[in-house]
Every structure is written in C-alpha cells, then in structure tokens.
Design a protein around this motif. Structure first.
Motif, PDB file in Angstrom:
ATOM      1  N   SER A  27      -0.147  -7.337  47.811  1.00  0.00           N
ATOM      2  CA  SER A  27       1.249  -7.628  48.128  1.00  0.00           C
ATOM      3  C   SER A  27       1.442  -9.138  48.052  1.00  0.00           C
ATOM      4  CB  SER A  27       1.595  -7.103  49.521  1.00  0.00           C
ATOM      5  OG  SER A  27       2.964  -7.305  49.792  1.00  0.00           O
ATOM      6  N   GLY A  28       1.110  -9.687  46.877  1.00  0.00           N
ATOM      7  CA  GLY A  28       1.137 -11.137  46.705  1.00  0.00           C
ATOM      8  C   GLY A  28      -0.263 -11.706  46.800  1.00  0.00           C
ATOM      9  N   ALA A  29      -0.369 -13.013  46.518  1.00  0.00           N
ATOM     10  CA  ALA A  29      -1.682 -13.657  46.470  1.00  0.00           C
ATOM     11  C   ALA A  29      -2.328 -13.780  47.846  1.00  0.00           C
ATOM     12  CB  ALA A  29      -1.552 -15.040  45.837  1.00  0.00           C
ATOM     13  N   LYS A  30      -1.516 -13.789  48.901  1.00  0.00           N
ATOM     14  CA  LYS A  30      -2.058 -14.065  50.228  1.00  0.00           C
ATOM     15  C   LYS A  30      -1.924 -12.901  51.204  1.00  0.00           C
ATOM     16  CE  LYS A  30      -1.452 -19.023  49.760  1.00  0.00           C
ATOM     17  NZ  LYS A  30      -0.900 -20.280  50.339  1.00  0.00           N
ATOM     18  N   LEU A  31      -1.649 -11.706  50.680  1.00  0.00           N
ATOM     19  CA  LEU A  31      -1.569 -10.523  51.530  1.00  0.00           C
ATOM     20  C   LEU A  31      -2.068  -9.314  50.751  1.00  0.00           C
ATOM     21  CD1 LEU A  31      -0.702  -9.193  54.196  1.00  0.00           C
ATOM     22  CD2 LEU A  31       1.578  -8.891  53.193  1.00  0.00           C
ATOM     23  N   ILE A  32      -3.137  -8.688  51.269  1.00  0.00           N
ATOM     24  CA  ILE A  32      -3.726  -7.523  50.612  1.00  0.00           C
ATOM     25  C   ILE A  32      -3.951  -6.440  51.659  1.00  0.00           C
ATOM     26  CG2 ILE A  32      -5.647  -6.661  49.199  1.00  0.00           C
ATOM     27  CD1 ILE A  32      -6.239  -9.572  48.428  1.00  0.00           C
ATOM     28  N   PHE A  33      -3.614  -5.208  51.316  1.00  0.00           N
ATOM     29  CA  PHE A  33      -3.840  -4.067  52.192  1.00  0.00           C
ATOM     30  C   PHE A  33      -4.997  -3.230  51.642  1.00  0.00           C
ATOM     31  CE2 PHE A  33       0.612  -5.156  52.824  1.00  0.00           C
ATOM     32  CZ  PHE A  33       0.728  -5.128  54.206  1.00  0.00           C
ATOM     33  N   TYR A  34      -5.895  -2.825  52.544  1.00  0.00           N
ATOM     34  CA  TYR A  34      -7.006  -1.954  52.178  1.00  0.00           C
ATOM     35  C   TYR A  34      -6.966  -0.708  53.061  1.00  0.00           C
ATOM     36  CZ  TYR A  34      -8.947  -6.376  50.354  1.00  0.00           C
ATOM     37  OH  TYR A  34      -9.140  -7.558  49.692  1.00  0.00           O
ATOM     38  N   ASP A  35      -7.359   0.430  52.496  1.00  0.00           N
ATOM     39  CA  ASP A  35      -7.624   1.617  53.309  1.00  0.00           C
ATOM     40  C   ASP A  35      -9.114   1.644  53.593  1.00  0.00           C
ATOM     41  OD1 ASP A  35      -5.044   2.485  53.455  1.00  0.00           O
ATOM     42  OD2 ASP A  35      -5.205   3.898  51.785  1.00  0.00           O
ATOM     43  N   LEU A  36      -9.477   1.576  54.883  1.00  0.00           N
ATOM     44  CA  LEU A  36     -10.870   1.568  55.310  1.00  0.00           C
ATOM     45  C   LEU A  36     -11.190   2.910  55.953  1.00  0.00           C
ATOM     46  CD1 LEU A  36     -13.285  -0.532  55.534  1.00  0.00           C
ATOM     47  CD2 LEU A  36     -12.582  -0.792  57.916  1.00  0.00           C
ATOM     48  N   ARG A  37     -12.209   3.601  55.433  1.00  0.00           N
ATOM     49  CA  ARG A  37     -12.515   4.940  55.933  1.00  0.00           C
ATOM     50  C   ARG A  37     -13.952   5.050  56.443  1.00  0.00           C
ATOM     51  NH1 ARG A  37      -9.181   9.397  52.384  1.00  0.00           N
ATOM     52  NH2 ARG A  37      -7.345   8.118  52.014  1.00  0.00           N
ATOM     53  N   GLY A  38     -14.112   5.921  57.425  1.00  0.00           N
ATOM     54  CA  GLY A  38     -15.430   6.193  57.987  1.00  0.00           C
ATOM     55  C   GLY A  38     -15.278   7.157  59.148  1.00  0.00           C
ATOM     56  N   GLU A  39     -16.316   7.904  59.447  1.00  0.00           N
ATOM     57  CA  GLU A  39     -16.320   8.901  60.539  1.00  0.00           C
ATOM     58  C   GLU A  39     -15.164   9.885  60.419  1.00  0.00           C
ATOM     59  OE1 GLU A  39     -15.673   5.504  62.541  1.00  0.00           O
ATOM     60  OE2 GLU A  39     -17.534   4.926  61.571  1.00  0.00           O
ATOM     61  N   GLY A  40     -14.687  10.136  59.193  1.00  0.00           N
ATOM     62  CA  GLY A  40     -13.619  11.103  58.997  1.00  0.00           C
ATOM     63  C   GLY A  40     -12.228  10.592  59.307  1.00  0.00           C
ATOM     64  N   VAL A  41     -12.087   9.290  59.556  1.00  0.00           N
ATOM     65  CA  VAL A  41     -10.767   8.722  59.852  1.00  0.00           C
ATOM     66  C   VAL A  41     -10.500   7.522  58.944  1.00  0.00           C
ATOM     67  CG1 VAL A  41     -10.796   9.490  62.255  1.00  0.00           C
ATOM     68  CG2 VAL A  41     -11.687   7.218  61.674  1.00  0.00           C
ATOM     69  N   LYS A  42      -9.270   7.017  59.011  1.00  0.00           N
ATOM     70  CA  LYS A  42      -8.866   5.891  58.176  1.00  0.00           C
ATOM     71  C   LYS A  42      -8.063   4.901  58.995  1.00  0.00           C
ATOM     72  CE  LYS A  42      -5.091   5.986  55.846  1.00  0.00           C
ATOM     73  NZ  LYS A  42      -3.966   6.296  54.945  1.00  0.00           N
ATOM     74  N   ILE A  43      -8.307   3.610  58.779  1.00  0.00           N
ATOM     75  CA  ILE A  43      -7.424   2.580  59.328  1.00  0.00           C
ATOM     76  C   ILE A  43      -7.020   1.641  58.190  1.00  0.00           C
ATOM     77  CG2 ILE A  43      -8.470   2.678  61.630  1.00  0.00           C
ATOM     78  CD1 ILE A  43      -9.711  -0.082  61.045  1.00  0.00           C
ATOM     79  N   GLN A  44      -5.937   0.947  58.422  1.00  0.00           N
ATOM     80  CA  GLN A  44      -5.463  -0.020  57.428  1.00  0.00           C
ATOM     81  C   GLN A  44      -6.016  -1.401  57.751  1.00  0.00           C
ATOM     82  OE1 GLN A  44      -1.324  -0.330  55.501  1.00  0.00           O
ATOM     83  NE2 GLN A  44      -1.167  -1.710  57.257  1.00  0.00           N
ATOM     84  N   VAL A  45      -6.424  -2.116  56.714  1.00  0.00           N
ATOM     85  CA  VAL A  45      -6.815  -3.516  56.845  1.00  0.00           C
ATOM     86  C   VAL A  45      -5.687  -4.343  56.237  1.00  0.00           C
ATOM     87  CG1 VAL A  45      -8.510  -5.284  56.243  1.00  0.00           C
ATOM     88  CG2 VAL A  45      -9.246  -2.900  56.600  1.00  0.00           C
ATOM     89  N   MET A  46      -5.111  -5.244  57.038  1.00  0.00           N
ATOM     90  CA  MET A  46      -4.045  -6.105  56.537  1.00  0.00           C
ATOM     91  C   MET A  46      -4.601  -7.531  56.428  1.00  0.00           C
ATOM     92  SD  MET A  46      -0.091  -6.494  57.857  1.00  0.00           S
ATOM     93  CE  MET A  46      -0.493  -7.151  59.470  1.00  0.00           C
ATOM     94  N   ALA A  47      -5.141  -7.828  55.253  1.00  0.00           N
ATOM     95  CA  ALA A  47      -5.798  -9.129  55.038  1.00  0.00           C
ATOM     96  C   ALA A  47      -4.754 -10.172  54.672  1.00  0.00           C
ATOM     97  CB  ALA A  47      -6.850  -9.010  53.943  1.00  0.00           C
ATOM     98  N   ASN A  48      -4.573 -11.123  55.578  1.00  0.00           N
ATOM     99  CA  ASN A  48      -3.564 -12.163  55.405  1.00  0.00           C
ATOM    100  C   ASN A  48      -4.257 -13.523  55.410  1.00  0.00           C
ATOM    101  OD1 ASN A  48      -1.435 -14.039  55.773  1.00  0.00           O
ATOM    102  ND2 ASN A  48      -0.187 -12.466  56.766  1.00  0.00           N
ATOM    103  N   ALA A  49      -3.978 -14.345  54.425  1.00  0.00           N
ATOM    104  CA  ALA A  49      -4.633 -15.654  54.323  1.00  0.00           C
ATOM    105  C   ALA A  49      -4.380 -16.507  55.560  1.00  0.00           C
ATOM    106  CB  ALA A  49      -4.157 -16.384  53.063  1.00  0.00           C
TER     107      ALA A  49
END
Length: 203
Positions: A127-149
């Motif tokens: 979502s631009g050069a300084k904001l990236i979203f990742y789907d992080l999964r493990g143990e059968g669940v998912k959380i969002q990673v909102m990586a902001n510079a």
C-alpha cells in the motif's frame, strides 16, 4: 586427394566431410552460447528474487522454489543475513495474541507494549512504499501484520528487511498490538527477524 589419415577421398566426399565438421563445430558453439545465456538468466532471476522485482503470483511453483533457493544461498554468504538463526524468542502464540488483544483495543489505536510473534507469510499487499500488509498464519489462525516505516526502528532497516520477505517465509516479529481504522487486529512491527525458515521456537 587424401584426408589426414591417408585415406583417398574424392573432392565431393572431402567437401561433405568438411561441411559436416563445420556443422558440428557450429552446433557446439550454439550449445555453449545457450549455457552462457542460461547462467546469465539465472543470475538475473536471483537478483530479481532478492530485490522483490518479480510478481510471484505470475510464476510457477517450481520457478518460485528455484528463485527462493538461490536467494537463500545468497543470504547464507553473509553472517549478518544468514537465514537460519538458532532461535527466536516468541512471547505470544498467534492464538494467544488474538485472545489477549482482540477485544481490548479500539479501532485505529496501537498499544504501547512490545510482543514477539512468529508465523508463515501467506500473502503480501503493498500500500505504497512505506506501508505493507502481510497475512501471518500459524496454529490454525491468522493475524495481519501492518508494516509501517514510521513505526519501524528506522526507515533504512525497514526497506532492507521488507525487501527480503517473500510469500511462504517464516518470520519473527517484534512489535505492538493495534487495530486499523477498519477494526482489523494487527501487529505493527518495530523489527522483523526474517526469514527464519527453520528457526527453533522458544515459547
């Protein structure tokens, strides 16, 4: 007329043999050129894999595996970027992260606490050069990673670390729990320890 072995040959036979030798030589040169091109293409692909220039959704699983394997070998050459650290200390499983923070954070708020989680990257959305979203999964669940510079330790490290992350990588994240303005529970990284690949979890 005789050839190199002393065998007598007609002019036509000599011409035929010389022509055949020339064709064999040209074929060998073409094969050599093909090999050279393949090596150069492989190096270019490896460079792209490391720089994130390839659209991973458009390449085959086999090609993706080759590119990632090449990138891992490059990372291994430098102790500072070696992809298999001995351990990463996880303070919360993804399941516990959801249980602990999902109902206590308001939309658009980030808590002033630091936790460590780990999981596998299943999707990446820029979502631009300084904001990236990742789907992080493990143990059968998912959380969002909102990586902001802006929330990272510094912008140079943000660029260097996020460029290495690929779909399928196992990563460790040190960051703060928060929610987007739309109310999605996320972790906002201060540091991404990645790629961990074969890390040993310390629960």
């Amino acid at each position: 007329m005789a050839d190199a072995t002393g065998e007598k040959l007609s002019k036509n036979e000599l011409k035929r043999r010389l022509k055949a030798e020339q064709k064999t030589k040209e074929k060998a040169e073409k094969e050599k050129e093909k090999e050279k091109t393949a090596v150069e293409n492989g190096a270019a692909s490896a460079k792209k894999a490391g720089n994130g220039d390839i659209n991973e959704a458009e390449i085959s699983p086999n090609e993706f595996f080759k590119l990632r394997s090449t990138a891992v070998e490059e990372l291994k050459k430098n102790p500072d970027t070696h992809p298999y650290p001995h351990k990463f200390n996880v303070t919360l499983s993804l399941e516990n992260f959801i249980e602990q923070y999902n109902n206590v954070i308001s939309d658009g708020v980030t808590l002033d606490v630091t936790v460590s989680v780990a999981g596998r990257i299943h999707s990446i959305r820029n979502s631009g050069a300084k904001l990236i979203f990742y789907d992080l999964r493990g143990e059968g669940v998912k959380i969002q990673v909102m990586a902001n510079a802006r929330g990272y330790v510094n912008e140079d490290e943000y660029a260097a670390d996020t460029n290495k992350i690929k779909r399928g990588d196992i990563i460790g994240i040190e960051g703060s729990p928060g929610k987007t303005k739309k109310g999605e529970l996320s972790i906002i990284p201060k540091k991404v320890i990645q790629p961990l690949f074969r890390m040993k979890y310390i629960w």
